[in-house]
Design an enzyme around this catalytic site. Structure first.
Site, PDB file in Angstrom:
ATOM      1  N   ASP A   1      87.851  51.934  56.420  1.00 58.19           N
ATOM      2  CA  ASP A   1      87.306  52.998  57.176  1.00 58.19           C
ATOM      3  C   ASP A   1      87.692  52.370  58.810  1.00 58.19           C
ATOM      4  O   ASP A   1      87.444  53.153  59.999  1.00 58.19           O
ATOM      5  CB  ASP A   1      86.432  54.239  56.888  1.00 58.19           C
ATOM      6  CG  ASP A   1      86.923  55.658  58.447  1.00 58.19           C
ATOM      7  OD1 ASP A   1      88.031  55.489  58.391  1.00 58.19           O
ATOM      8  OD2 ASP A   1      85.817  56.025  58.024  1.00 58.19           O
TER       9      ASP A   1
ATOM     10  N   ASP B   1      92.764  60.185  66.200  1.00 56.82           N
ATOM     11  CA  ASP B   1      92.108  59.023  67.017  1.00 56.82           C
ATOM     12  C   ASP B   1      93.694  57.435  67.637  1.00 56.82           C
ATOM     13  O   ASP B   1      93.478  56.316  66.864  1.00 56.82           O
ATOM     14  CB  ASP B   1      92.245  58.706  65.115  1.00 56.82           C
ATOM     15  CG  ASP B   1      91.543  57.170  64.465  1.00 56.82           C
ATOM     16  OD1 ASP B   1      90.223  56.739  65.892  1.00 56.82           O
ATOM     17  OD2 ASP B   1      91.696  56.761  63.277  1.00 56.82           O
TER      18      ASP B   1
ATOM     19  N   ARG C   1      90.399  48.770  64.630  1.00 56.08           N
ATOM     20  CA  ARG C   1      90.138  47.031  64.548  1.00 56.08           C
ATOM     21  C   ARG C   1      90.801  46.210  64.548  1.00 56.08           C
ATOM     22  O   ARG C   1      91.264  45.088  65.139  1.00 56.08           O
ATOM     23  CB  ARG C   1      88.457  47.109  64.562  1.00 56.08           C
ATOM     24  CG  ARG C   1      87.736  46.487  63.084  1.00 56.08           C
ATOM     25  CD  ARG C   1      86.568  46.855  63.290  1.00 56.08           C
ATOM     26  NE  ARG C   1      86.072  48.096  63.188  1.00 56.08           N
ATOM     27  CZ  ARG C   1      84.562  48.232  62.665  1.00 56.08           C
ATOM     28  NH1 ARG C   1      84.052  46.418  62.955  1.00 56.08           N
ATOM     29  NH2 ARG C   1      84.062  49.581  63.396  1.00 56.08           N
TER      30      ARG C   1
ATOM     31  N   LYS D   1      86.816  59.368  53.759  1.00 55.77           N
ATOM     32  CA  LYS D   1      86.233  60.510  54.619  1.00 55.77           C
ATOM     33  C   LYS D   1      85.902  61.791  54.017  1.00 55.77           C
ATOM     34  O   LYS D   1      86.936  62.501  53.160  1.00 55.77           O
ATOM     35  CB  LYS D   1      86.677  60.719  56.006  1.00 55.77           C
ATOM     36  CG  LYS D   1      87.367  59.391  56.918  1.00 55.77           C
ATOM     37  CD  LYS D   1      87.684  60.342  58.268  1.00 55.77           C
ATOM     38  CE  LYS D   1      88.585  58.835  59.358  1.00 55.77           C
ATOM     39  NZ  LYS D   1      86.999  58.288  59.729  1.00 55.77           N
TER      40      LYS D   1
ATOM     41  N   GLU E   1      89.488  50.767  60.231  1.00 50.41           N
ATOM     42  CA  GLU E   1      91.171  50.423  60.763  1.00 50.41           C
ATOM     43  C   GLU E   1      91.619  50.003  61.352  1.00 50.41           C
ATOM     44  O   GLU E   1      92.308  49.490  62.138  1.00 50.41           O
ATOM     45  CB  GLU E   1      91.806  50.903  59.580  1.00 50.41           C
ATOM     46  CG  GLU E   1      92.677  52.098  60.101  1.00 50.41           C
ATOM     47  CD  GLU E   1      91.706  53.307  60.755  1.00 50.41           C
ATOM     48  OE1 GLU E   1      91.420  53.784  62.097  1.00 50.41           O
ATOM     49  OE2 GLU E   1      90.301  53.450  60.426  1.00 50.41           O
TER      50      GLU E   1
ATOM     51  N   ASP F   1      93.592  59.333  60.414  1.00 56.27           N
ATOM     52  CA  ASP F   1      93.174  58.291  60.050  1.00 56.27           C
ATOM     53  C   ASP F   1      92.458  59.410  58.913  1.00 56.27           C
ATOM     54  O   ASP F   1      91.228  60.036  59.010  1.00 56.27           O
ATOM     55  CB  ASP F   1      91.879  58.251  60.306  1.00 56.27           C
ATOM     56  CG  ASP F   1      90.546  56.981  60.078  1.00 56.27           C
ATOM     57  OD1 ASP F   1      91.436  56.660  59.081  1.00 56.27           O
ATOM     58  OD2 ASP F   1      90.256  56.482  60.154  1.00 56.27           O
TER      59      ASP F   1
ATOM     60  N   LYS G   1      94.823  51.889  70.879  1.00 56.62           N
ATOM     61  CA  LYS G   1      95.037  51.962  69.443  1.00 56.62           C
ATOM     62  C   LYS G   1      96.097  53.486  68.893  1.00 56.62           C
ATOM     63  O   LYS G   1      95.585  54.549  69.396  1.00 56.62           O
ATOM     64  CB  LYS G   1      93.120  52.901  69.000  1.00 56.62           C
ATOM     65  CG  LYS G   1      93.433  52.697  67.237  1.00 56.62           C
ATOM     66  CD  LYS G   1      91.879  52.880  67.263  1.00 56.62           C
ATOM     67  CE  LYS G   1      91.926  53.522  65.731  1.00 56.62           C
ATOM     68  NZ  LYS G   1      90.115  53.969  66.062  1.00 56.62           N
TER      69      LYS G   1
END
Length: 463
Positions: free
Chosen positions: A313, A254, A317, A243, A315, A236, A231
């Site tokens: 949030d 991330d 996956r 967030k 995102e 993010d 990933k």
């Protein structure tokens, strides 16, 4: 590209035949029984040195100069296998060697090397570091490549997003491929839609830097087929489901899954393992703009499954879904994905113990065995079928954010599993990618997790 240091970065070790200062690694029993060098013992007793775990005491020579150091192992040295990492930050600059130590040579050297890591790119001046004579019976080449892989992962995670956005991550990926003569290809921007990677495009389209899928191929056809997927969310914000400020402070990490699979790929390629290696990294920045994807939107994935967006949030996956589906289109013996995916994994197991998910019992056994062998903590979590209903949506095939907030790491793994149907073996790692406090073998900051265990497993030829 030349600015990236891979296997040839400065070494924490010295191999010269010149004078080195001794380190006496001792337990409390050594002090009590007087089982060390007499001068060191006398100094230790006068200073009240008890050999507590990680304690360091510099000792003078007979002429009043620096003569060496005592290093406490505590009563149970096996409880901290990489304790020697503390020496890399506690000793003054100079050349050192371990005089005595009830530790294996590889553990001793690897621990010191891991603890020597510094991220000082943004410091005006870095102090000179000590170096350690690597034991003659240690596997120096393998230790060096493991450190290079770990340090690459740590470096990439530690870099702030203004210097490690999608463009820079692609540059690092290309540099790694060039260093090991691997083939690298990239699908970027609107070409993602033309090539059927709709979810990667959806998540990253609001960023000033285009979303992309990075691909690397190395090795020979006919060898074991190993595919790594990481990933790569360079930052993010949470998207439109933004967030809170405090939750964004660490979001440069991330892309920790991408960093870790790149570190693992380095180890595999440097060791010239007999594998047909493929590395896939979907890279995005989850930003907010007029064209950002929205809660309630429904998108069709590469595999054809539709996904309802119930939280922007969740995102990671989404981009992994397209990358895993693409990976699964080729016959693969072992498919690994790594992601800083859920806070639920941290609640369950904390920051230092990453969960992994697989429905392959042999792979689960081998991963656990590898984890224990190399002291790279892992814990298997269940792909519990009873929670399958939670990832279904009323007007789409799947939701990216099940309601209720329970079993979040498990439902995320179940979501990803829907996109893997052909691989002989698959495992998902929900890593944190960060050390929230200094430990003997690492400072606070970006961290490699699971890749030493995976490297050991792959090198042994299992799966």
């Amino acid at each position: 590209m030349a600015s990236y240091q891979f296997i040839d970065r400065p070494s924490p070790f010295n191999t010269s035949a010149g004078k080195t200062l001794p380190i006496f690694a001792v337990t409390p029993a050594h002090i009590e029984l007087g089982a060390i060098d007499p001068i060191a013992l006398d100094w230790a007793r006068k200073a009240g040195f008890k050999a507590e775990s990680g304690a360091v005491l510099l000792i003078p020579s007979q002429d009043g100069q620096l003569g060496g150091a005592l290093f406490g192992l505590g009563a149970n040295p096996s409880e901290a296998p990489f304790l020697t990492g503390k020496l890399a930050r506690a000793l003054p600059a100079g050349k050192w060697h371990i005089e005595t130590a009830p530790l294996t040579a590889n553990r001793l050297a690897l621990g010191y090397g891991l603890g020597s890591y510094r991220f000082d790119r943004y410091k005006l001046a870095a102090s000179e570091a000590p170096t350690l004579m690597i034991p003659t019976d240690a596997d120096a080449a393998d230790i060096k490549r493991q450190l290079a892989g770990v340090f690459l992962a740590r470096d990439l995670i530690n870099m702030p997003t203004n210097d490690m956005g999608p463009n820079a991550l692609e540059e690092a990926f290309r540099a790694l491929g060039e260093h090991y003569k691997a083939k690298v290809s990239v699908v970027s921007g609107d070409d993602l839609l033309k090539n059927n990677f709709p979810l990667i495009h959806t998540v990253g389209r609001a960023s000033a830097e285009a979303p992309r899928l990075l691909e690397m191929r190395w090795g020979k056809k006919g060898h074991r087929r190993v595919t790594l997927v990481g990933k790569g969310v360079c930052f993010d914000t949470g998207g439109l489901d933004i967030k809170p400020a405090a939750s964004m402070l660490l979001m440069k990490k991330d892309m920790g899954g991408a960093a870790n699979v790149m570190g693992l790929a380095l180890m595999i390629m440097d060791a010239k393992l007999k594998v047909d290696l493929r590395v896939l990294v979907p890279v995005v920045e989850n930003s907010i703009s007029a064209n950002a994807f929205r809660p309630g939107d429904i998108y069709r994935s590469r595999k054809g499954l539709t996904v309802q967006i119930d939280n922007t949030d969740a995102e990671g996956r989404l981009i992994l879904a397209d990358a895993l589906a693409y990976a699964d289109e080729e016959e693969t013996d072992l498919l690994i994905d790594m992601a800083t995916l859920t806070g639920a994994a941290r609640v369950a197991l904390g920051p230092d113990l990453p969960p992994f998910y697989t429905d392959d019992e042999d792979l689960a056994h081998d991963l656990t065995e590898a984890s224990l062998t190399v002291d790279d903590p892992l814990w298997r979590m269940p792909l519990y079928k009873g929670y399958e209903k939670d990832i279904s949506a009323r007007i789409a095939d799947l939701t990216n954010a099940p309601s209720g907030g329970m079993a979040g790491s498990i439902t995320a793994a179940l979501f990803l599993k829907r996109f893997v149907t052909n691989a002989r073996s698959w495992a998902h790692f929900d890593i944190f990618g960060w050390a929230p406090a200094e430990r003997p073998h690492s400072p606070l900051g970006g961290e490699a997790q699971a890749i030493r265990a995976l490297y050991h497993l792959i090198a042994k030829g299992k799966k």
